[in-house]
Design a protein around this motif. Sequence first.
Motif, mmCIF file in Angstrom:
data_model
loop_
_atom_site.group_PDB
_atom_site.id
_atom_site.type_symbol
_atom_site.label_atom_id
_atom_site.label_comp_id
_atom_site.label_asym_id
_atom_site.label_seq_id
_atom_site.Cartn_x
_atom_site.Cartn_y
_atom_site.Cartn_z
ATOM 1 N N THR A 36 1.057 -1.384 -0.177
ATOM 2 C CA THR A 36 0.121 0.223 0.291
ATOM 3 C C THR A 36 0.891 1.414 -0.009
ATOM 4 N N ASP A 37 0.574 2.252 -0.985
ATOM 5 C CA ASP A 37 1.351 3.428 -0.914
ATOM 6 C C ASP A 37 0.617 4.539 -0.083
ATOM 7 N N VAL A 38 -0.831 4.643 -0.318
ATOM 8 C CA VAL A 38 -1.489 5.634 0.471
ATOM 9 C C VAL A 38 -2.481 4.900 1.197
ATOM 10 N N VAL A 39 -2.896 5.224 2.648
ATOM 11 C CA VAL A 39 -3.923 4.804 3.192
ATOM 12 C C VAL A 39 -5.118 5.844 3.192
ATOM 13 N N LEU A 40 -6.128 5.748 2.846
ATOM 14 C CA LEU A 40 -7.343 6.711 2.742
ATOM 15 C C LEU A 40 -8.224 6.127 3.980
ATOM 16 N N GLU A 41 -8.246 6.799 5.023
ATOM 17 C CA GLU A 41 -9.182 6.489 6.244
ATOM 18 C C GLU A 41 -10.305 7.263 6.028
ATOM 19 N N ILE A 42 -11.527 6.825 6.021
ATOM 20 C CA ILE A 42 -12.819 7.557 6.098
ATOM 21 C C ILE A 42 -13.537 7.520 7.615
ATOM 22 N N ARG A 43 -13.715 8.889 7.879
ATOM 23 C CA ARG A 43 -14.336 8.930 9.031
ATOM 24 C C ARG A 43 -15.654 9.553 8.581
ATOM 25 N N ASP A 44 -16.618 9.491 9.906
ATOM 26 C CA ASP A 44 -17.769 10.460 9.766
ATOM 27 C C ASP A 44 -17.723 11.714 10.447
ATOM 28 N N SER A 45 -17.961 12.850 9.714
ATOM 29 C CA SER A 45 -17.799 14.156 10.115
ATOM 30 C C SER A 45 -18.563 14.362 11.437
ATOM 31 N N ARG A 46 -19.864 13.767 11.586
ATOM 32 C CA ARG A 46 -20.449 13.994 13.077
ATOM 33 C C ARG A 46 -19.777 13.302 14.190
ATOM 34 N N LEU A 47 -18.756 12.278 13.771
ATOM 35 C CA LEU A 47 -18.182 11.819 15.131
ATOM 36 C C LEU A 47 -16.595 11.734 14.664
ATOM 37 N N PRO A 48 -15.786 12.817 14.420
ATOM 38 C CA PRO A 48 -14.380 12.656 14.046
ATOM 39 C C PRO A 48 -13.544 12.005 14.862
ATOM 40 N N LEU A 49 -14.036 12.068 15.983
ATOM 41 C CA LEU A 49 -13.187 11.208 16.996
ATOM 42 C C LEU A 49 -13.555 9.583 17.238
ATOM 43 N N THR A 50 -15.010 9.483 17.572
ATOM 44 C CA THR A 50 -15.523 8.363 17.811
ATOM 45 C C THR A 50 -15.378 7.401 16.575
ATOM 46 N N SER A 51 -15.128 7.848 15.432
ATOM 47 C CA SER A 51 -15.099 6.923 14.339
ATOM 48 C C SER A 51 -13.632 6.748 13.752
ATOM 49 N N ILE A 52 -12.751 7.182 14.791
ATOM 50 C CA ILE A 52 -11.299 6.651 14.647
ATOM 51 C C ILE A 52 -11.226 4.955 15.108
ATOM 52 N N ASN A 53 -10.899 4.279 14.420
ATOM 53 C CA ASN A 53 -10.740 2.856 14.863
ATOM 54 C C ASN A 53 -9.078 2.680 15.549
#
Length: 414
Positions: A36-53
């Motif tokens: 992998t060259d780029v990791v594109l991590e998608i989060r929800d704008s409403r939960l920018p911290l809670t949607s961190i895995n």
Amino acid sequence: MALSHILMPALPIPPSWFPGHMMKFTRMLPALLTRTDVVLEIRDSRLPLTSINRTLEGALQKWRIERGWDPNNPTRRIVNTGACERIVVLNKRDLVPEWGMEPFRNAMAKKFPDQQMLFASWQRPRDIRNLSEILVKIAKRHPHAMELNVLVIGMPNVGKSTLLNALRNMGIKGRTPKAFQTSAQPGLTQALSTRLKVSLDPLVYAFDTPGVMLPFLGRGVEGAERGVKLALIAGIKEGLYDMEALASYLLYRLNVLNPISPAYLQLLPAGSPPTVNLEEFLTQLAQRMGMIKRGAEPDLARAAVYFVRWWREEGGLIAASSALQIQEYSAGSTHSGIQGWGFDFQWQLQPNDKPTSKIDEARIVQEKMEACIDEYQITMEREDSEENNISPTQIKKQQVLEEKMRRKMKYTKR
């Protein structure tokens, strides 16, 4: 008139939802990152911290270090042998107020300098074009590489597949078929996808991955709130939560976001005041919508379902249109007020929080957000140290493995 006392309701113990395909992907991730060259991590704008895995963080940090990034200085690269970038996309940007985006970006840049962050919505071509251009620029910085491989990760139902479809349509000219199936329910993608071409010149490929939930949402109030937040954005399988519990927290959070004129007032008769009483609210809603059971009783359960689904569709857009309310608290005021942005940020406005300009206003919001991020990090470190992020089942399994290892070592010494 603004609500003066907004207390968080009692919340249920969070359920565990971690199907086998999530565990399988978590174990596969280190091997996938080697190509992998780029990791594109998608989060929800409403939960920018809670949607961190957080369960994926260890593998991502190891990947960066192995690719030459300085472990002590996340902005410095010691050895540059190829692309190695982490981009965080805050998806569904239309569901959070615009006034908090720039302060949030600046706050996160200070706290997480190793992550490039941008807000996006698949409905905004400009956002998709911006993301496509970022990937193309990274590929062009490494002309010796034949292609750029992008791995898309994130929690369930944050919009990974939908965003990738939009990215493909933007990067490949002419008519392109919908590459990935999408669903409003979490868990549709259960295996690593085949490579999806998102740019022809330079060649950029992307892999969609299963949404991965936290194996255990935590104990106490923090774990309970985390679970309800994820259930509200439909990140947890439908049916694991009682809708009235979700409606109770949603009512509380909409009051925090706008104590003067919360978004749910549009569902009630004209002139209705804000309320913190769930039964009173659901009764009014049921009566207005004609949700009546036998005996002329309002159907509160049906009203709760309607309320949550309304918010997931049009209600979220209405809540996101609320204006910044710092100006409500003048320098001479003797009272404070609660303010929120999304579902993860909440702070107290003090009488001395009186901005003198728009720039000053943004500075105050950024400082409040930085304090919230600090609090989040402290909570995560405490949970890690106290093993509050590990379920009783996981602890038992770990103890069994340790006992087996001790017996094996004892037998080997003989």
